[in-house]
Motif scaffolding. Structure first.
Motif, PDB file in Angstrom:
ATOM      1  N   ALA A  55       0.863  -1.176   0.000  1.00  0.00           N
ATOM      2  CA  ALA A  55       0.000   0.000   0.000  1.00  0.00           C
ATOM      3  C   ALA A  55       0.902   1.229   0.000  1.00  0.00           C
ATOM      4  N   SER A  56       0.466   2.284  -0.675  1.00  0.00           N
ATOM      5  CA  SER A  56       1.282   3.486  -0.792  1.00  0.00           C
ATOM      6  C   SER A  56       0.489   4.738  -0.478  1.00  0.00           C
ATOM      7  N   VAL A  57       1.200   5.747   0.009  1.00  0.00           N
ATOM      8  CA  VAL A  57       0.661   7.096   0.164  1.00  0.00           C
ATOM      9  C   VAL A  57       1.691   8.064  -0.397  1.00  0.00           C
ATOM     10  N   GLN A  58       1.241   9.212  -0.833  1.00  0.00           N
ATOM     11  CA  GLN A  58       2.142  10.217  -1.381  1.00  0.00           C
ATOM     12  C   GLN A  58       2.656  11.107  -0.256  1.00  0.00           C
ATOM     13  N   THR A  59       3.935  10.992   0.049  1.00  0.00           N
ATOM     14  CA  THR A  59       4.584  11.832   1.056  1.00  0.00           C
ATOM     15  C   THR A  59       6.091  11.758   0.871  1.00  0.00           C
ATOM     16  N   SER A  60       6.773  12.766   1.345  1.00  0.00           N
ATOM     17  CA  SER A  60       8.238  12.746   1.308  1.00  0.00           C
ATOM     18  C   SER A  60       8.813  12.269   2.634  1.00  0.00           C
ATOM     19  N   ALA A  61       7.958  11.967   3.604  1.00  0.00           N
ATOM     20  CA  ALA A  61       8.401  11.529   4.927  1.00  0.00           C
ATOM     21  C   ALA A  61       8.990  10.120   4.869  1.00  0.00           C
ATOM     22  N   SER A  62       9.905   9.835   5.779  1.00  0.00           N
ATOM     23  CA  SER A  62      10.474   8.484   5.868  1.00  0.00           C
ATOM     24  C   SER A  62       9.751   7.653   6.922  1.00  0.00           C
ATOM     25  N   GLU A  63       8.860   8.302   7.676  1.00  0.00           N
ATOM     26  CA  GLU A  63       8.072   7.618   8.701  1.00  0.00           C
ATOM     27  C   GLU A  63       6.691   8.277   8.775  1.00  0.00           C
ATOM     28  N   VAL A  64       5.657   7.470   8.905  1.00  0.00           N
ATOM     29  CA  VAL A  64       4.291   7.981   9.052  1.00  0.00           C
ATOM     30  C   VAL A  64       3.658   7.351  10.282  1.00  0.00           C
ATOM     31  N   GLU A  65       2.535   7.912  10.704  1.00  0.00           N
ATOM     32  CA  GLU A  65       1.749   7.336  11.783  1.00  0.00           C
ATOM     33  C   GLU A  65       0.422   6.877  11.203  1.00  0.00           C
ATOM     34  N   ILE A  66       0.021   5.651  11.532  1.00  0.00           N
ATOM     35  CA  ILE A  66      -1.228   5.083  11.033  1.00  0.00           C
ATOM     36  C   ILE A  66      -2.162   4.867  12.222  1.00  0.00           C
ATOM     37  N   LYS A  67      -3.388   5.350  12.088  1.00  0.00           N
ATOM     38  CA  LYS A  67      -4.382   5.206  13.156  1.00  0.00           C
ATOM     39  C   LYS A  67      -5.092   3.861  12.996  1.00  0.00           C
ATOM     40  N   THR A  68      -4.905   2.972  13.990  1.00  0.00           N
ATOM     41  CA  THR A  68      -5.524   1.648  13.965  1.00  0.00           C
ATOM     42  C   THR A  68      -6.575   1.579  15.065  1.00  0.00           C
ATOM     43  N   GLU A  69      -7.235   0.447  15.154  1.00  0.00           N
ATOM     44  CA  GLU A  69      -8.207   0.238  16.224  1.00  0.00           C
ATOM     45  C   GLU A  69      -7.523   0.145  17.585  1.00  0.00           C
ATOM     46  N   CYS A  70      -6.204  -0.031  17.589  1.00  0.00           N
ATOM     47  CA  CYS A  70      -5.428  -0.132  18.836  1.00  0.00           C
ATOM     48  C   CYS A  70      -4.621   1.125  19.112  1.00  0.00           C
ATOM     49  N   GLY A  71      -4.834   2.180  18.358  1.00  0.00           N
ATOM     50  CA  GLY A  71      -4.106   3.429  18.539  1.00  0.00           C
ATOM     51  C   GLY A  71      -3.191   3.737  17.361  1.00  0.00           C
ATOM     52  N   TRP A  72      -2.384   4.783  17.523  1.00  0.00           N
ATOM     53  CA  TRP A  72      -1.464   5.226  16.472  1.00  0.00           C
ATOM     54  C   TRP A  72      -0.198   4.371  16.482  1.00  0.00           C
ATOM     55  N   VAL A  73       0.251   3.993  15.262  1.00  0.00           N
ATOM     56  CA  VAL A  73       1.458   3.179  15.103  1.00  0.00           C
ATOM     57  C   VAL A  73       2.390   3.879  14.122  1.00  0.00           C
ATOM     58  N   LYS A  74       3.686   4.014  14.504  1.00  0.00           N
ATOM     59  CA  LYS A  74       4.685   4.603  13.607  1.00  0.00           C
ATOM     60  C   LYS A  74       5.245   3.517  12.702  1.00  0.00           C
ATOM     61  N   VAL A  75       5.255   3.807  11.398  1.00  0.00           N
ATOM     62  CA  VAL A  75       5.743   2.853  10.406  1.00  0.00           C
ATOM     63  C   VAL A  75       6.746   3.566   9.505  1.00  0.00           C
ATOM     64  N   LYS A  76       7.873   2.911   9.252  1.00  0.00           N
ATOM     65  CA  LYS A  76       8.909   3.466   8.378  1.00  0.00           C
ATOM     66  C   LYS A  76       8.699   2.996   6.943  1.00  0.00           C
ATOM     67  N   ASP A  77       9.170   3.804   6.012  1.00  0.00           N
ATOM     68  CA  ASP A  77       9.047   3.492   4.588  1.00  0.00           C
ATOM     69  C   ASP A  77       9.677   2.127   4.290  1.00  0.00           C
ATOM     70  N   GLY A  78       8.944   1.269   3.587  1.00  0.00           N
ATOM     71  CA  GLY A  78       9.433  -0.038   3.188  1.00  0.00           C
ATOM     72  C   GLY A  78       9.278  -1.126   4.240  1.00  0.00           C
ATOM     73  N   GLN A  79       8.799  -0.781   5.426  1.00  0.00           N
ATOM     74  CA  GLN A  79       8.640  -1.785   6.478  1.00  0.00           C
ATOM     75  C   GLN A  79       7.540  -2.769   6.140  1.00  0.00           C
ATOM     76  N   LYS A  80       7.661  -3.970   6.701  1.00  0.00           N
ATOM     77  CA  LYS A  80       6.638  -4.996   6.560  1.00  0.00           C
ATOM     78  C   LYS A  80       5.805  -5.012   7.829  1.00  0.00           C
ATOM     79  N   ILE A  81       4.481  -5.089   7.649  1.00  0.00           N
ATOM     80  CA  ILE A  81       3.575  -5.123   8.789  1.00  0.00           C
ATOM     81  C   ILE A  81       2.576  -6.255   8.608  1.00  0.00           C
ATOM     82  N   SER A  82       1.952  -6.636   9.718  1.00  0.00           N
ATOM     83  CA  SER A  82       0.829  -7.558   9.632  1.00  0.00           C
ATOM     84  C   SER A  82      -0.340  -6.916  10.375  1.00  0.00           C
TER      85      SER A  82
END
Length: 93
Positions: free
Chosen positions: A57-84
């Motif tokens: 999944a992709s988003v347009q940003t120049s940031a190397s890290e983003v925060e994603i709002k999940t049902e369990c709260g905000w999670v910091k994810v780095k560009d290219g990281q693998k998540i489940s």
């Protein structure tokens, strides 16, 4: 000469768009598709994770890290990281 400059301009624009993409590899364990909020550089966007699949999944940003709002709260994810994703929560692999 003008044709060469036109090709160079198009190539530059394409590279600029590719450079601005933030990509996450994911595996969604849930049979539910998720649309989550993403914060980066002071702005918010949406990101979609398809149900029961492994994909990117992709988003347009120049940031190397983003925060994603999940049902369990905000999670910091780095560009290219693998998540489940399980039960609407993100786990960094």
């Amino acid at each position: 000469m003008k044709l060469k400059m036109a090709f160079l301009s198009v190539a530059f624009l394409l590279l600029a768009n590719v450079a601005g993409a933030f990509t996450i590899r994911y595996y969604n364990n849930d049979s539910k598709k998720y649309t989550m909020e993403v914060r980066s550089n002071g702005s918010t966007q949406k990101i979609e994770f398809s149900a029961s699949t492994t994909s990117s999944a992709s988003v347009q940003t120049s940031a190397s890290e983003v925060e994603i709002k999940t049902e369990c709260g905000w999670v910091k994810v780095k560009d290219g990281q693998k998540i489940s994703i399980k039960n609407g929560c993100i786990k960094i692999e």
